[in-house]
Design a protein around this motif. Structure first.
Motif, PDB file in Angstrom:
ATOM      1  N   LEU A  47       0.809  -1.213   0.000  1.00 26.94           N
ATOM      2  CA  LEU A  47       0.000   0.000   0.000  1.00 26.94           C
ATOM      3  C   LEU A  47       0.849   1.273   0.000  1.00 26.94           C
ATOM      4  CD1 LEU A  47      -3.007  -1.007   2.288  1.00 26.94           C
ATOM      5  CD2 LEU A  47      -2.828  -1.008  -0.206  1.00 26.94           C
ATOM      6  N   SER A  48       2.086   1.159  -0.432  1.00 28.81           N
ATOM      7  CA  SER A  48       2.894   2.359  -0.637  1.00 28.81           C
ATOM      8  C   SER A  48       2.229   3.246  -1.678  1.00 28.81           C
ATOM      9  CB  SER A  48       4.306   1.984  -1.111  1.00 28.81           C
ATOM     10  OG  SER A  48       5.000   1.299  -0.090  1.00 28.81           O
ATOM     11  N   HIS A  49       2.125   4.517  -1.374  1.00 30.31           N
ATOM     12  CA  HIS A  49       1.404   5.445  -2.237  1.00 30.31           C
ATOM     13  C   HIS A  49       1.972   5.462  -3.656  1.00 30.31           C
ATOM     14  CE1 HIS A  49      -0.154   9.375  -3.675  1.00 30.31           C
ATOM     15  NE2 HIS A  49      -1.177   9.083  -2.900  1.00 30.31           N
ATOM     16  N   ALA A  50       3.288   5.381  -3.770  1.00 32.20           N
ATOM     17  CA  ALA A  50       3.940   5.460  -5.080  1.00 32.20           C
ATOM     18  C   ALA A  50       3.487   4.354  -6.017  1.00 32.20           C
ATOM     19  CB  ALA A  50       5.449   5.417  -4.915  1.00 32.20           C
ATOM     20  N   LEU A  51       3.204   3.187  -5.483  1.00 29.93           N
ATOM     21  CA  LEU A  51       2.789   2.061  -6.312  1.00 29.93           C
ATOM     22  C   LEU A  51       1.430   2.313  -6.948  1.00 29.93           C
ATOM     23  CD1 LEU A  51       3.335  -0.833  -7.309  1.00 29.93           C
ATOM     24  CD2 LEU A  51       2.286  -1.658  -5.199  1.00 29.93           C
ATOM     25  N   HIS A  52       0.586   3.066  -6.274  1.00 30.82           N
ATOM     26  CA  HIS A  52      -0.777   3.295  -6.744  1.00 30.82           C
ATOM     27  C   HIS A  52      -0.942   4.606  -7.514  1.00 30.82           C
ATOM     28  CE1 HIS A  52      -2.462  -0.029  -4.248  1.00 30.82           C
ATOM     29  NE2 HIS A  52      -1.353   0.213  -3.557  1.00 30.82           N
ATOM     30  N   TYR A  53      -0.132   5.635  -7.147  1.00 29.78           N
ATOM     31  CA  TYR A  53      -0.347   6.970  -7.700  1.00 29.78           C
ATOM     32  C   TYR A  53       0.909   7.607  -8.303  1.00 29.78           C
ATOM     33  CZ  TYR A  53      -4.807   6.598  -5.285  1.00 29.78           C
ATOM     34  OH  TYR A  53      -6.048   6.185  -4.864  1.00 29.78           O
ATOM     35  N   ALA A  54       1.969   6.808  -8.504  1.00 23.48           N
ATOM     36  CA  ALA A  54       3.190   7.272  -9.182  1.00 23.48           C
ATOM     37  C   ALA A  54       3.862   8.444  -8.487  1.00 23.48           C
ATOM     38  CB  ALA A  54       2.904   7.625 -10.636  1.00 23.48           C
ATOM     39  N   SER A  55       3.723   8.529  -7.170  1.00 23.40           N
ATOM     40  CA  SER A  55       4.390   9.610  -6.427  1.00 23.40           C
ATOM     41  C   SER A  55       5.836   9.208  -6.163  1.00 23.40           C
ATOM     42  CB  SER A  55       3.646   9.894  -5.122  1.00 23.40           C
ATOM     43  OG  SER A  55       3.382   8.691  -4.412  1.00 23.40           O
ATOM     44  N   SER A  56       6.638   9.285  -7.217  1.00 24.96           N
ATOM     45  CA  SER A  56       8.016   8.800  -7.166  1.00 24.96           C
ATOM     46  C   SER A  56       8.880   9.578  -8.144  1.00 24.96           C
ATOM     47  CB  SER A  56       8.052   7.308  -7.519  1.00 24.96           C
ATOM     48  OG  SER A  56       9.370   6.837  -7.680  1.00 24.96           O
ATOM     49  N   VAL A  57      10.095   9.911  -7.706  1.00 27.63           N
ATOM     50  CA  VAL A  57      11.096  10.529  -8.578  1.00 27.63           C
ATOM     51  C   VAL A  57      12.387   9.740  -8.438  1.00 27.63           C
ATOM     52  CG1 VAL A  57      10.064  12.828  -8.457  1.00 27.63           C
ATOM     53  CG2 VAL A  57      11.799  12.187  -6.776  1.00 27.63           C
ATOM     54  N   PHE A  58      13.247   9.836  -9.439  1.00 28.63           N
ATOM     55  CA  PHE A  58      14.452   9.019  -9.387  1.00 28.63           C
ATOM     56  C   PHE A  58      15.578   9.651 -10.180  1.00 28.63           C
ATOM     57  CE2 PHE A  58      12.331   7.696 -13.219  1.00 28.63           C
ATOM     58  CZ  PHE A  58      13.334   7.350 -14.102  1.00 28.63           C
ATOM     59  N   VAL A 105      16.063   6.547  -5.725  1.00 29.27           N
ATOM     60  CA  VAL A 105      14.634   6.739  -5.878  1.00 29.27           C
ATOM     61  C   VAL A 105      14.039   7.282  -4.582  1.00 29.27           C
ATOM     62  CG1 VAL A 105      14.140   4.310  -5.273  1.00 29.27           C
ATOM     63  CG2 VAL A 105      12.446   5.646  -6.551  1.00 29.27           C
ATOM     64  N   ALA A 106      13.192   8.290  -4.702  1.00 22.92           N
ATOM     65  CA  ALA A 106      12.466   8.848  -3.567  1.00 22.92           C
ATOM     66  C   ALA A 106      10.977   8.720  -3.859  1.00 22.92           C
ATOM     67  CB  ALA A 106      12.853  10.305  -3.340  1.00 22.92           C
ATOM     68  N   PHE A 107      10.200   8.328  -2.858  1.00 19.60           N
ATOM     69  CA  PHE A 107       8.791   8.018  -3.115  1.00 19.60           C
ATOM     70  C   PHE A 107       7.962   8.162  -1.840  1.00 19.60           C
ATOM     71  CE2 PHE A 107      11.072   4.277  -1.797  1.00 19.60           C
ATOM     72  CZ  PHE A 107      10.211   3.580  -0.954  1.00 19.60           C
ATOM     73  N   ARG A 108       6.678   8.352  -2.045  1.00 17.79           N
ATOM     74  CA  ARG A 108       5.754   8.364  -0.905  1.00 17.79           C
ATOM     75  C   ARG A 108       5.440   6.924  -0.529  1.00 17.79           C
ATOM     76  NH1 ARG A 108       4.079  13.197   0.730  1.00 17.79           N
ATOM     77  NH2 ARG A 108       3.987  14.945  -0.760  1.00 17.79           N
ATOM     78  N   GLY A 109       5.678   6.606   0.732  1.00 17.68           N
ATOM     79  CA  GLY A 109       5.462   5.248   1.201  1.00 17.68           C
ATOM     80  C   GLY A 109       4.063   5.035   1.742  1.00 17.68           C
ATOM     81  N   ALA A 110       3.892   3.960   2.481  1.00 17.38           N
ATOM     82  CA  ALA A 110       2.619   3.668   3.126  1.00 17.38           C
ATOM     83  C   ALA A 110       2.481   4.519   4.380  1.00 17.38           C
ATOM     84  CB  ALA A 110       2.533   2.187   3.473  1.00 17.38           C
ATOM     85  N   ASP A 150      -2.578   7.898   4.698  1.00 12.60           N
ATOM     86  CA  ASP A 150      -3.390   8.198   3.515  1.00 12.60           C
ATOM     87  C   ASP A 150      -3.312   7.076   2.488  1.00 12.60           C
ATOM     88  OD1 ASP A 150      -4.198  10.720   4.441  1.00 12.60           O
ATOM     89  OD2 ASP A 150      -2.343  11.642   3.723  1.00 12.60           O
ATOM     90  N   MET A 151      -4.454   6.716   1.917  1.00 18.17           N
ATOM     91  CA  MET A 151      -4.464   5.763   0.816  1.00 18.17           C
ATOM     92  C   MET A 151      -5.478   6.200  -0.230  1.00 18.17           C
ATOM     93  SD  MET A 151      -2.713   3.500  -0.361  1.00 18.17           S
ATOM     94  CE  MET A 151      -2.957   3.099  -2.075  1.00 18.17           C
ATOM     95  N   GLY A 152      -5.413   7.478  -0.576  1.00 22.58           N
ATOM     96  CA  GLY A 152      -6.187   8.031  -1.672  1.00 22.58           C
ATOM     97  C   GLY A 152      -5.249   8.880  -2.489  1.00 22.58           C
ATOM     98  N   VAL A 153      -5.805   9.722  -3.340  1.00 19.01           N
ATOM     99  CA  VAL A 153      -4.954  10.580  -4.159  1.00 19.01           C
ATOM    100  C   VAL A 153      -4.086  11.473  -3.289  1.00 19.01           C
ATOM    101  CG1 VAL A 153      -4.958  12.435  -5.857  1.00 19.01           C
ATOM    102  CG2 VAL A 153      -6.517  10.504  -6.125  1.00 19.01           C
ATOM    103  N   ALA A 154      -4.685  12.083  -2.259  1.00 15.41           N
ATOM    104  CA  ALA A 154      -3.913  12.905  -1.327  1.00 15.41           C
ATOM    105  C   ALA A 154      -3.040  12.020  -0.443  1.00 15.41           C
ATOM    106  CB  ALA A 154      -4.846  13.751  -0.460  1.00 15.41           C
ATOM    107  N   ALA A 157      -0.440  13.651   1.928  1.00 13.07           N
ATOM    108  CA  ALA A 157       0.430  14.566   2.680  1.00 13.07           C
ATOM    109  C   ALA A 157       0.924  13.964   3.984  1.00 13.07           C
ATOM    110  CB  ALA A 157      -0.308  15.870   2.953  1.00 13.07           C
ATOM    111  N   ARG A 158       0.189  13.007   4.550  1.00 16.60           N
ATOM    112  CA  ARG A 158       0.587  12.427   5.839  1.00 16.60           C
ATOM    113  C   ARG A 158       1.484  11.204   5.700  1.00 16.60           C
ATOM    114  NH1 ARG A 158      -5.128  11.755   8.778  1.00 16.60           N
ATOM    115  NH2 ARG A 158      -5.608  10.936   6.683  1.00 16.60           N
ATOM    116  N   ASN A 159       1.735  10.785   4.473  1.00 17.07           N
ATOM    117  CA  ASN A 159       2.590   9.618   4.277  1.00 17.07           C
ATOM    118  C   ASN A 159       4.059  10.013   4.225  1.00 17.07           C
ATOM    119  OD1 ASN A 159       0.097   8.462   3.971  1.00 17.07           O
ATOM    120  ND2 ASN A 159       0.634   7.286   2.147  1.00 17.07           N
ATOM    121  N   PRO A 160       4.940   9.192   4.767  1.00 17.53           N
ATOM    122  CA  PRO A 160       6.366   9.530   4.752  1.00 17.53           C
ATOM    123  C   PRO A 160       6.957   9.484   3.354  1.00 17.53           C
ATOM    124  CG  PRO A 160       6.065   7.277   5.498  1.00 17.53           C
ATOM    125  CD  PRO A 160       4.679   7.876   5.390  1.00 17.53           C
ATOM    126  N   VAL A 161       7.895  10.372   3.076  1.00 19.73           N
ATOM    127  CA  VAL A 161       8.670  10.309   1.839  1.00 19.73           C
ATOM    128  C   VAL A 161       9.921   9.497   2.138  1.00 19.73           C
ATOM    129  CG1 VAL A 161       9.940  11.614   0.104  1.00 19.73           C
ATOM    130  CG2 VAL A 161       7.769  12.500   0.998  1.00 19.73           C
TER     131      VAL A 161
END
Length: 289
Positions: free
Chosen positions: A28-39, A98-103, A106-110, A112-116
């Motif tokens: 349930l890492s956010h990046a896997l679902h919403y591509a919140s990842s840079v590298f 790679v840096a990404f929003r983890g689990a 939050d598990m929706g589009v928003a 902000a409370r998930n760790p980077v």
């Protein structure tokens, strides 16, 4: 060679070196679902990562563009990369940060409370295009277009921007090609799936204006090399029909380095003197020779 999830070695994750096979993230890492990842993709030559700090600086900038503040400084990122190279005994390697929003909460589009989170891995990697680096790559022309900067932050090296790259490269490989060339949303020549493109005509070089694509660090380096040689570089919008008149072509990127192109669609190019000079000069430059 074993899959990338099943190797010996160490990967840096969130400040700690962990065993390669244990470098996992939650489903349930956010990046896997919403591509919140840079590298960043970087190459280490004889113990030194080429343009290492510039890559680290760009990683932080990419995070900013995605509204994702990365909780590490450039110096800390640099130290993490060196720790990975040392731990794995590597002097010539490809380095992936790679840096990404983890689990998190939050598990929706928003999110902000998930760790980077951030991770660094490195491995030995040869020519990105295999033997095409010597004889010239063959490129398909992608059906997809690079998007407008008004639709997505095109200046970021972000995972979401590569979705159409994956599809386009799969389609190209199915046709026996090494890669695919994109046009942008306006119809101008843009870039390959993971590399910038250069053309030669009548002793001058032409390369697309990076106003809707990533202005690659290798691209910038090669432009500097050409200017040092007194060769005029035309940074401009290039129409697809101009491909017929170009004599030489090459791709640039940290993974691709400088790779000659022999064919794009129905258009052919010679692997000429200037192409080889730039490829050889880049090889000397990155190795400090």
């Amino acid at each position: 060679m074993a899959g990338y999830d099943d190797r010996d070695g160490k990967i840096w994750m969130d400040g700690t070196l962990v065993d390669w096979r244990s470098a996992n993230v939650h489903i349930l890492s956010h990046a896997l679902h919403y591509a919140s990842s840079v590298f960043e993709g970087e190459r280490c030559y004889d113990g030194t990562i080429f343009l290492s700090r510039k890559h680290s600086e760009r990683l932080l900038k990419s995070g900013e563009l995605l509204d994702m503040e990365i909780p590490y400084t450039v110096d800390q990122i640099e130290a993490a990369k060196q720790a990975v190279l040392d731990a794995n005994g590597l002097e010539n390697a490809y380095v992936r940060v790679v840096a990404f929003r983890g689990a998190g909460e939050d598990m929706g589009v928003a999110s902000a409370r998930n760790p980077v989170r951030m991770a660094v891995a490195a491995w030995e990697w040869g020519n990105y295009y295999g033997d095409a680096k010597m004889k010239g790559a063959k490129l398909d022309i992608a059906k997809w277009k690079r998007p407008s900067p008004e639709t997505i932050p095109t200046a970021a090296k972000a995972a979401g921007l590569y979705m159409i790259c994956t599809m386009s490269k799969h389609a190209a490989e199915a046709k026996g090609c090494s890669d695919a060339l994109f046009m942008d949303y306006r119809g101008y020549v843009a870039e390959a799936t993971g590399a910038n493109v250069f053309f030669v005509k009548d002793g001058e070089v032409h390369t697309p204006n990076p106003d809707a694509i990533l202005n690659g660090l290798t691209r910038q380096t090669v432009i500097g090399m050409l200017e040092e040689r007194g060769i005029k570089v035309n940074v401009r919008h290039i129409m697809p029909e101009e491909l017929e008149g170009f004599e030489q072509c090459w791709l640039t990127g940290s993974a691709a380095e400088v790779t000659p192109v022999g064919q794009i669609g129905d258009y052919t190019f010679e692997v000429g003197t200037l192409t080889r000079d730039i490829a050889e000069g880049y090889e000397r430059l990155v190795r400090g020779k």
